[in-house]
Design a protein around this motif. Structure first.
Motif, mmCIF file in Angstrom:
data_model
loop_
_atom_site.group_PDB
_atom_site.id
_atom_site.type_symbol
_atom_site.label_atom_id
_atom_site.label_comp_id
_atom_site.label_asym_id
_atom_site.label_seq_id
_atom_site.Cartn_x
_atom_site.Cartn_y
_atom_site.Cartn_z
ATOM 1 N N THR A 13 -7.875 -30.974 29.760
ATOM 2 C CA THR A 13 -9.085 -30.523 29.065
ATOM 3 C C THR A 13 -10.298 -31.168 29.733
ATOM 4 O OG1 THR A 13 -9.174 -32.405 27.559
ATOM 5 C CG2 THR A 13 -7.840 -30.514 26.847
ATOM 6 N N ARG A 14 -11.451 -30.951 29.133
ATOM 7 C CA ARG A 14 -12.654 -31.604 29.655
ATOM 8 C C ARG A 14 -12.542 -33.127 29.593
ATOM 9 N NH1 ARG A 14 -14.241 -26.928 27.215
ATOM 10 N NH2 ARG A 14 -15.968 -25.698 28.041
ATOM 11 N N ALA A 15 -11.675 -33.636 28.733
ATOM 12 C CA ALA A 15 -11.493 -35.095 28.640
ATOM 13 C C ALA A 15 -10.865 -35.658 29.922
ATOM 14 C CB ALA A 15 -10.628 -35.438 27.438
ATOM 15 N N ASN A 41 -6.310 -32.316 16.399
ATOM 16 C CA ASN A 41 -7.786 -32.330 16.520
ATOM 17 C C ASN A 41 -8.461 -31.690 15.306
ATOM 18 O OD1 ASN A 41 -6.589 -29.914 17.530
ATOM 19 N ND2 ASN A 41 -8.545 -29.279 18.375
ATOM 20 N N ARG A 42 -7.702 -31.097 14.418
ATOM 21 C CA ARG A 42 -8.294 -30.485 13.209
ATOM 22 C C ARG A 42 -7.988 -31.314 11.963
ATOM 23 N NH1 ARG A 42 -11.732 -27.412 15.500
ATOM 24 N NH2 ARG A 42 -10.840 -26.175 17.151
ATOM 25 N N ARG A 43 -7.383 -32.479 12.154
ATOM 26 C CA ARG A 43 -7.082 -33.330 11.001
ATOM 27 C C ARG A 43 -8.337 -34.069 10.570
ATOM 28 N NH1 ARG A 43 -1.873 -36.437 13.054
ATOM 29 N NH2 ARG A 43 -3.544 -37.950 13.389
ATOM 30 N N GLY A 53 -14.047 -30.916 16.172
ATOM 31 C CA GLY A 53 -12.616 -30.951 16.487
ATOM 32 C C GLY A 53 -12.342 -30.823 17.974
ATOM 33 N N LYS A 54 -13.279 -31.260 18.787
ATOM 34 C CA LYS A 54 -13.134 -31.084 20.245
ATOM 35 C C LYS A 54 -13.074 -32.423 20.959
ATOM 36 C CE LYS A 54 -14.955 -26.502 20.373
ATOM 37 N NZ LYS A 54 -13.860 -25.681 20.856
ATOM 38 N N VAL A 55 -12.454 -32.409 22.122
ATOM 39 C CA VAL A 55 -12.491 -33.557 23.018
ATOM 40 C C VAL A 55 -13.267 -33.134 24.267
ATOM 41 C CG1 VAL A 55 -10.315 -34.502 22.203
ATOM 42 C CG2 VAL A 55 -10.297 -32.986 24.186
ATOM 43 N N PRO A 56 -13.831 -34.082 24.991
ATOM 44 C CA PRO A 56 -13.774 -35.518 24.791
ATOM 45 C C PRO A 56 -14.709 -36.003 23.690
ATOM 46 C CG PRO A 56 -15.204 -35.014 26.656
ATOM 47 C CD PRO A 56 -14.629 -33.711 26.189
ATOM 48 N N THR A 66 -20.179 -37.580 21.658
ATOM 49 C CA THR A 66 -19.458 -36.346 21.979
ATOM 50 C C THR A 66 -20.285 -35.610 23.032
ATOM 51 O OG1 THR A 66 -20.569 -34.991 20.308
ATOM 52 C CG2 THR A 66 -18.590 -36.183 19.603
ATOM 53 N N GLU A 67 -19.746 -34.537 23.571
ATOM 54 C CA GLU A 67 -20.329 -33.689 24.633
ATOM 55 C C GLU A 67 -20.123 -34.390 25.973
ATOM 56 O OE1 GLU A 67 -20.778 -30.939 23.162
ATOM 57 O OE2 GLU A 67 -20.835 -31.985 21.259
ATOM 58 N N GLN A 68 -19.341 -33.707 26.801
ATOM 59 C CA GLN A 68 -18.917 -34.370 28.037
ATOM 60 C C GLN A 68 -20.087 -34.876 28.883
ATOM 61 O OE1 GLN A 68 -16.737 -31.892 30.754
ATOM 62 N NE2 GLN A 68 -18.139 -30.175 30.606
ATOM 63 N N VAL A 69 -21.150 -34.120 28.954
ATOM 64 C CA VAL A 69 -22.264 -34.551 29.814
ATOM 65 C C VAL A 69 -22.861 -35.862 29.300
ATOM 66 C CG1 VAL A 69 -24.619 -33.953 30.523
ATOM 67 C CG2 VAL A 69 -22.794 -32.265 30.731
#
Ligand code: GSH
Length: 216
Positions: A13-15, A41-43, A53-56, A66-69
């Motif tokens: 993933t992006r992580a 990721n939805r817990r 509910g997203k990574v990274p 949060t937000e990869q950038v």
């Protein structure tokens, strides 16, 4: 501030790129691995970290990023002595920020529209202009190379190395010579080789766990 950062992670993933950057920086980090196939990721406990509910996602002391950038910028600034971030006085600082934000505000939206076969918005309404201009901008920048900012690798190259590689692997980004040469060099880096190999193993373990749980 805590010495160690905690990266909320899922393989492939992006992580993955964030983990590559942590390795390039030699930063102390702990992975908190989520299995998407099990809906981890939805817990509620993860939604309390990132409601999307997203990574990274990154936790450092009490701060959650949060937000990869934002995460790349934060980490590279946290370890300036590693030389992957131009200082505020460095003339490359502006272009460095520019190419980071270009990923989130132009490249990714253009890719999503293309992947979903959505008609491009009219150029004047589109946050990215057109798919072709986004690709051409990046191609022209890399043609100056060998890295996004010229002679030296910076953190923004980890973002673009990963982004272009995934985009071409999914058949969305055109296989331009500049993109192929740039990603081939990136893929040879020991940190990339290590993280992608571990991702493969992790993805297999997650698949097995999902089969075992009867959800795959
Ligand atoms: N805007 C976010 C996007 C993050 C994102 O889309 N992550 C994907 C993995 S690459 C994810 O977590 N997907 C899980 C889901 O939405 O179910 C960023 O830039 O970090």
């Amino acid at each position: 501030m805590a010495d160690q950062v905690e990266l909320f992670y899922a393989p492939q993933t992006r992580a993955t790129g964030v983990r590559v950057l942590l390795e390039e920086l030699g930063a102390p980090y702990k992975l908190n691995v989520l299995n998407f196939k099990l809906g981890e990721n939805r817990r509620a406990d993860y939604l309390a970290v990132n409601p999307a509910g997203k990574v990274p996602a990154l936790r450092h002391g009490d701060a959650v990023i949060t937000e990869q950038v934002a995460i790349y910028l934060y980490l590279a600034d946290l370890f300036p002595e590693k030389g992957l971030t131009p200082s505020l006085e460095d003339p490359r600082r502006g272009p460095y920020l520019r190419w980071f934000v270009h990923m989130a505000s132009c490249f990714e939206p253009a890719l999503v529209d293309r992947a979903l076969k959505r008609e491009e918005p009219p150029q004047s309404m589109s946050p990215y202009g057109s798919f072709d201009t986004v690709m051409e901008n990046m191609r022209a920048q890399l043609a100056k190379g060998p890295y996004v900012l010229g002679e030296d690798m910076t953190a923004v190259d980890v973002l673009w190395g990963m982004g272009l590689r995934w985009g071409m692997a999914f058949g969305i980004v055109p296989e331009l010579d500049e993109f192929k040469a740039y990603t081939a060099r990136f893929m040879d880096r020991p940190a990339v080789v290590k993280v992608l190999q571990e991702d493969q193993n992790m993805a297999k373990e997650q698949e097995d766990a999902a089969i075992h749980a009867g959800v795959a």
